[in-house]
Motif scaffolding. Structure first.
Motif, PDB file in Angstrom:
ATOM      1  N   GLU A  41     -32.242  -7.585  35.850  1.00  0.00           N
ATOM      2  CA  GLU A  41     -32.085  -6.689  34.702  1.00  0.00           C
ATOM      3  C   GLU A  41     -33.269  -6.752  33.742  1.00  0.00           C
ATOM      4  O   GLU A  41     -33.715  -5.731  33.221  1.00  0.00           O
ATOM      5  CB  GLU A  41     -30.791  -7.031  33.963  1.00  0.00           C
ATOM      6  CG  GLU A  41     -30.500  -6.109  32.799  1.00  0.00           C
ATOM      7  CD  GLU A  41     -29.151  -6.358  32.173  1.00  0.00           C
ATOM      8  OE1 GLU A  41     -28.839  -5.661  31.197  1.00  0.00           O
ATOM      9  OE2 GLU A  41     -28.412  -7.233  32.642  1.00  0.00           O
ATOM     10  N   ILE A  45     -34.923  -2.915  33.568  1.00  0.00           N
ATOM     11  CA  ILE A  45     -34.672  -2.135  32.340  1.00  0.00           C
ATOM     12  C   ILE A  45     -35.540  -2.717  31.235  1.00  0.00           C
ATOM     13  O   ILE A  45     -35.257  -3.783  30.695  1.00  0.00           O
ATOM     14  CB  ILE A  45     -33.184  -2.163  31.952  1.00  0.00           C
ATOM     15  CG1 ILE A  45     -32.335  -1.566  33.067  1.00  0.00           C
ATOM     16  CG2 ILE A  45     -32.970  -1.397  30.644  1.00  0.00           C
ATOM     17  CD1 ILE A  45     -30.849  -1.635  32.818  1.00  0.00           C
ATOM     18  N   ASN A  48     -33.795   0.178  26.342  1.00  0.00           N
ATOM     19  CA  ASN A  48     -32.626   1.044  26.296  1.00  0.00           C
ATOM     20  C   ASN A  48     -32.333   1.283  24.821  1.00  0.00           C
ATOM     21  O   ASN A  48     -31.556   0.559  24.206  1.00  0.00           O
ATOM     22  CB  ASN A  48     -31.439   0.388  27.014  1.00  0.00           C
ATOM     23  CG  ASN A  48     -30.193   1.246  26.971  1.00  0.00           C
ATOM     24  OD1 ASN A  48     -30.206   2.368  26.488  1.00  0.00           O
ATOM     25  ND2 ASN A  48     -29.107   0.698  27.464  1.00  0.00           N
ATOM     26  N   THR A  69     -37.607   2.225  32.452  1.00  0.00           N
ATOM     27  CA  THR A  69     -37.399   1.342  33.598  1.00  0.00           C
ATOM     28  C   THR A  69     -38.727   1.109  34.302  1.00  0.00           C
ATOM     29  O   THR A  69     -39.650   1.928  34.201  1.00  0.00           O
ATOM     30  CB  THR A  69     -36.396   1.947  34.596  1.00  0.00           C
ATOM     31  OG1 THR A  69     -36.872   3.206  35.034  1.00  0.00           O
ATOM     32  CG2 THR A  69     -35.022   2.101  33.974  1.00  0.00           C
ATOM     33  N   LYS A 124     -21.344   5.041  30.017  1.00  0.00           N
ATOM     34  CA  LYS A 124     -21.440   3.942  30.973  1.00  0.00           C
ATOM     35  C   LYS A 124     -22.300   4.376  32.152  1.00  0.00           C
ATOM     36  O   LYS A 124     -22.060   5.414  32.761  1.00  0.00           O
ATOM     37  CB  LYS A 124     -20.048   3.547  31.470  1.00  0.00           C
ATOM     38  CG  LYS A 124     -19.170   2.979  30.394  1.00  0.00           C
ATOM     39  CD  LYS A 124     -17.797   2.670  30.938  1.00  0.00           C
ATOM     40  CE  LYS A 124     -16.876   2.232  29.839  1.00  0.00           C
ATOM     41  NZ  LYS A 124     -15.503   2.044  30.332  1.00  0.00           N
ATOM     42  N   GLN A 126     -24.740   2.892  35.682  1.00  0.00           N
ATOM     43  CA  GLN A 126     -24.951   1.819  36.657  1.00  0.00           C
ATOM     44  C   GLN A 126     -26.263   2.065  37.381  1.00  0.00           C
ATOM     45  O   GLN A 126     -26.479   3.140  37.922  1.00  0.00           O
ATOM     46  CB  GLN A 126     -23.804   1.789  37.658  1.00  0.00           C
ATOM     47  CG  GLN A 126     -23.967   0.750  38.745  1.00  0.00           C
ATOM     48  CD  GLN A 126     -22.767   0.721  39.652  1.00  0.00           C
ATOM     49  OE1 GLN A 126     -21.734   0.224  39.277  1.00  0.00           O
ATOM     50  NE2 GLN A 126     -22.905   1.282  40.840  1.00  0.00           N
ATOM     51  N   ILE A 138     -26.773  -3.096  38.289  1.00  0.00           N
ATOM     52  CA  ILE A 138     -26.765  -3.447  36.870  1.00  0.00           C
ATOM     53  C   ILE A 138     -25.941  -2.420  36.098  1.00  0.00           C
ATOM     54  O   ILE A 138     -26.358  -1.270  35.956  1.00  0.00           O
ATOM     55  CB  ILE A 138     -28.196  -3.483  36.301  1.00  0.00           C
ATOM     56  CG1 ILE A 138     -29.068  -4.431  37.118  1.00  0.00           C
ATOM     57  CG2 ILE A 138     -28.178  -3.855  34.834  1.00  0.00           C
ATOM     58  CD1 ILE A 138     -30.548  -4.320  36.812  1.00  0.00           C
ATOM     59  N   PHE A 140     -24.745  -0.875  32.594  1.00  0.00           N
ATOM     60  CA  PHE A 140     -25.249  -0.892  31.224  1.00  0.00           C
ATOM     61  C   PHE A 140     -24.736   0.338  30.488  1.00  0.00           C
ATOM     62  O   PHE A 140     -24.131   1.225  31.067  1.00  0.00           O
ATOM     63  CB  PHE A 140     -26.774  -1.015  31.174  1.00  0.00           C
ATOM     64  CG  PHE A 140     -27.532   0.170  31.706  1.00  0.00           C
ATOM     65  CD1 PHE A 140     -28.138   1.070  30.840  1.00  0.00           C
ATOM     66  CD2 PHE A 140     -27.677   0.374  33.073  1.00  0.00           C
ATOM     67  CE1 PHE A 140     -28.854   2.152  31.323  1.00  0.00           C
ATOM     68  CE2 PHE A 140     -28.378   1.444  33.569  1.00  0.00           C
ATOM     69  CZ  PHE A 140     -28.980   2.345  32.691  1.00  0.00           C
TER      70      PHE A 140
END
Length: 147
Positions: A41, A45, A48, A69, A124, A126, A138, A140
């Motif tokens: 992670e 990422i 965010n 990313t 949400k 993924q 992951i 997030f």
């Protein structure tokens, strides 16, 4: 009798030491935990920061500021929107429902539906990342704030 008892103690001690010396093995480095520097992670990422969307408007996600990313060449990856709660009251929607991590500036859009309540949305997501050696999933959340 005491000399014989003392002699048997020495014999036992020498036997134990002999077994320990004979059965001792060299240290095997394979038993150590080794840090694996694969995808995780923290190195996928990078940022965010969420997005601000005016009521009833649409805003494209910025891949340089909103959701950043970092992926390696040759690896496969994508982000999926998890809309699995049919009773949730969502102030907006993120489209498309599946997109690459290296999305273009005009590819991923959040559309606010105009309602004042709730004032924020927690979308949400993924991320699935498949490298040559590992697969990382992951979950997030992308936060949308009405403005």
């Amino acid at each position: 009798m005491a000399a014989r008892l003392q002699s048997s103690h020495w014999t036992c001690l020498l036997f134990v030491l002999g077994v320990c010396l004979v059965s001792a093995e060299p240290f095997n480095q394979a038993h150590l935990y080794q840090y694996k520097a694969g995808p995780n992670e923290d190195n996928i990422i990078i940022a965010n920061n969420g997005i601000r969307v005016p009521l009833g408007k649409s805003v494209f996600l910025d891949p340089l500021n909103d959701l950043v990313t970092e992926v390696q060449p040759g690896d496969r990856y994508h982000i999926t929107v998890l809309d699995n709660d049919p009773l949730a009251q969502r102030p907006g929607t993120l489209t498309p429902k599946k997109f690459p991590c290296s999305f273009a500036p005009d590819e991923v859009k959040y559309t606010h539906l105009g309602s004042r309540s709730p004032s924020t949305d927690r979308v949400k997501l993924q991320l699935r990342y498949d490298s040559q050696t590992d697969t990382v999933v992951i979950p997030f959340i992308l936060v949308q704030i009405g403005s």
